[in-house]
Design a protein around this motif. Structure first.
Motif, PDB file in Angstrom:
ATOM      1  N   GLY A  52      15.970  21.796  27.430  1.00 28.16           N
ATOM      2  CA  GLY A  52      15.549  23.187  27.552  1.00 28.16           C
ATOM      3  C   GLY A  52      14.425  23.526  26.604  1.00 28.16           C
ATOM      4  O   GLY A  52      14.118  24.696  26.376  1.00 28.16           O
ATOM      5  N   LYS A  53      13.810  22.518  26.038  1.00 29.82           N
ATOM      6  CA  LYS A  53      12.737  22.707  25.048  1.00 29.82           C
ATOM      7  C   LYS A  53      11.391  22.373  25.677  1.00 29.82           C
ATOM      8  O   LYS A  53      11.001  21.224  25.763  1.00 29.82           O
ATOM      9  N   PHE A  54      10.713  23.420  26.144  1.00 31.57           N
ATOM     10  CA  PHE A  54       9.363  23.236  26.650  1.00 31.57           C
ATOM     11  C   PHE A  54       8.633  24.563  26.532  1.00 31.57           C
ATOM     12  O   PHE A  54       9.238  25.614  26.402  1.00 31.57           O
ATOM     13  N   THR A  55       7.328  24.473  26.570  1.00 30.57           N
ATOM     14  CA  THR A  55       6.507  25.660  26.377  1.00 30.57           C
ATOM     15  C   THR A  55       6.391  26.477  27.666  1.00 30.57           C
ATOM     16  O   THR A  55       6.646  25.972  28.761  1.00 30.57           O
ATOM     17  N   ALA A  56       5.966  27.700  27.495  1.00 31.31           N
ATOM     18  CA  ALA A  56       5.675  28.544  28.654  1.00 31.31           C
ATOM     19  C   ALA A  56       4.543  27.930  29.465  1.00 31.31           C
ATOM     20  O   ALA A  56       4.534  28.017  30.698  1.00 31.31           O
ATOM     21  N   VAL A  57       3.620  27.286  28.797  1.00 29.70           N
ATOM     22  CA  VAL A  57       2.509  26.622  29.491  1.00 29.70           C
ATOM     23  C   VAL A  57       3.060  25.546  30.419  1.00 29.70           C
ATOM     24  O   VAL A  57       2.667  25.460  31.587  1.00 29.70           O
ATOM     25  N   PHE A  58       3.979  24.729  29.932  1.00 31.45           N
ATOM     26  CA  PHE A  58       4.586  23.689  30.766  1.00 31.45           C
ATOM     27  C   PHE A  58       5.309  24.310  31.958  1.00 31.45           C
ATOM     28  O   PHE A  58       5.199  23.824  33.086  1.00 31.45           O
ATOM     29  N   LEU A  59       6.038  25.387  31.728  1.00 27.08           N
ATOM     30  CA  LEU A  59       6.731  26.083  32.809  1.00 27.08           C
ATOM     31  C   LEU A  59       5.749  26.505  33.895  1.00 27.08           C
ATOM     32  O   LEU A  59       5.954  26.225  35.077  1.00 27.08           O
ATOM     33  N   PHE A  60       4.655  27.144  33.497  1.00 23.67           N
ATOM     34  CA  PHE A  60       3.679  27.603  34.471  1.00 23.67           C
ATOM     35  C   PHE A  60       2.960  26.445  35.154  1.00 23.67           C
ATOM     36  O   PHE A  60       2.631  26.520  36.338  1.00 23.67           O
ATOM     37  N   GLN A  61       2.724  25.363  34.425  1.00 24.31           N
ATOM     38  CA  GLN A  61       2.122  24.180  35.038  1.00 24.31           C
ATOM     39  C   GLN A  61       3.038  23.627  36.129  1.00 24.31           C
ATOM     40  O   GLN A  61       2.571  23.278  37.220  1.00 24.31           O
ATOM     41  N   CYS A  62       4.321  23.569  35.845  1.00 25.36           N
ATOM     42  CA  CYS A  62       5.285  23.075  36.831  1.00 25.36           C
ATOM     43  C   CYS A  62       5.321  23.977  38.051  1.00 25.36           C
ATOM     44  O   CYS A  62       5.295  23.495  39.192  1.00 25.36           O
ATOM     45  N   LEU A  63       5.382  25.274  37.814  1.00 22.43           N
ATOM     46  CA  LEU A  63       5.438  26.224  38.930  1.00 22.43           C
ATOM     47  C   LEU A  63       4.183  26.135  39.783  1.00 22.43           C
ATOM     48  O   LEU A  63       4.255  26.164  41.015  1.00 22.43           O
ATOM     49  N   GLU A  64       3.036  25.997  39.141  1.00 28.07           N
ATOM     50  CA  GLU A  64       1.768  25.844  39.872  1.00 28.07           C
ATOM     51  C   GLU A  64       1.781  24.543  40.676  1.00 28.07           C
ATOM     52  O   GLU A  64       1.394  24.513  41.845  1.00 28.07           O
ATOM     53  N   ALA A  65       2.236  23.466  40.038  1.00 31.57           N
ATOM     54  CA  ALA A  65       2.220  22.146  40.678  1.00 31.57           C
ATOM     55  C   ALA A  65       3.089  22.107  41.929  1.00 31.57           C
ATOM     56  O   ALA A  65       2.750  21.425  42.895  1.00 31.57           O
TER      57      ALA A  65
END
Length: 75
Positions: A52-65
């Motif tokens: 559960g340790k990841f940045t908001a940037v990673f979250l948005f990158q995943c959602l975009e991908a």
């Protein structure tokens, strides 16, 4: 501190649910991230989501991908 852990679990569960809704595996997510210029490995993604340790940037990158344009925070 416990509240932070609860939030981390909530965000991780939300991303996992979105991956499941889209039918995307961690291996496929790694490939899709690579396609948008974000290199990451399947084991690293698995670890991030497990902890559960990841940045908001990673979250948005995943959602975009995975092509998520709308995200529901509550049912």
């Amino acid at each position: 501190m416990n509240e932070d852990i609860a939030w981390e679990r909530r965000v991780s569960a939300m991303l996992k649910a979105e991956l499941k809704r889209k039918g995307v595996t961690y291996a496929q997510l790694a490939g899709k991230l690579s396609e948008i210029g974000v290199p990451d490995s399947e084991p690293n993604i698995r670890n991030k989501l497990s902890r559960g340790k990841f940045t908001a940037v990673f979250l948005f990158q995943c959602l975009e991908a995975i092509g998520t344009s709308v995200l529901r925070l509550k049912d």
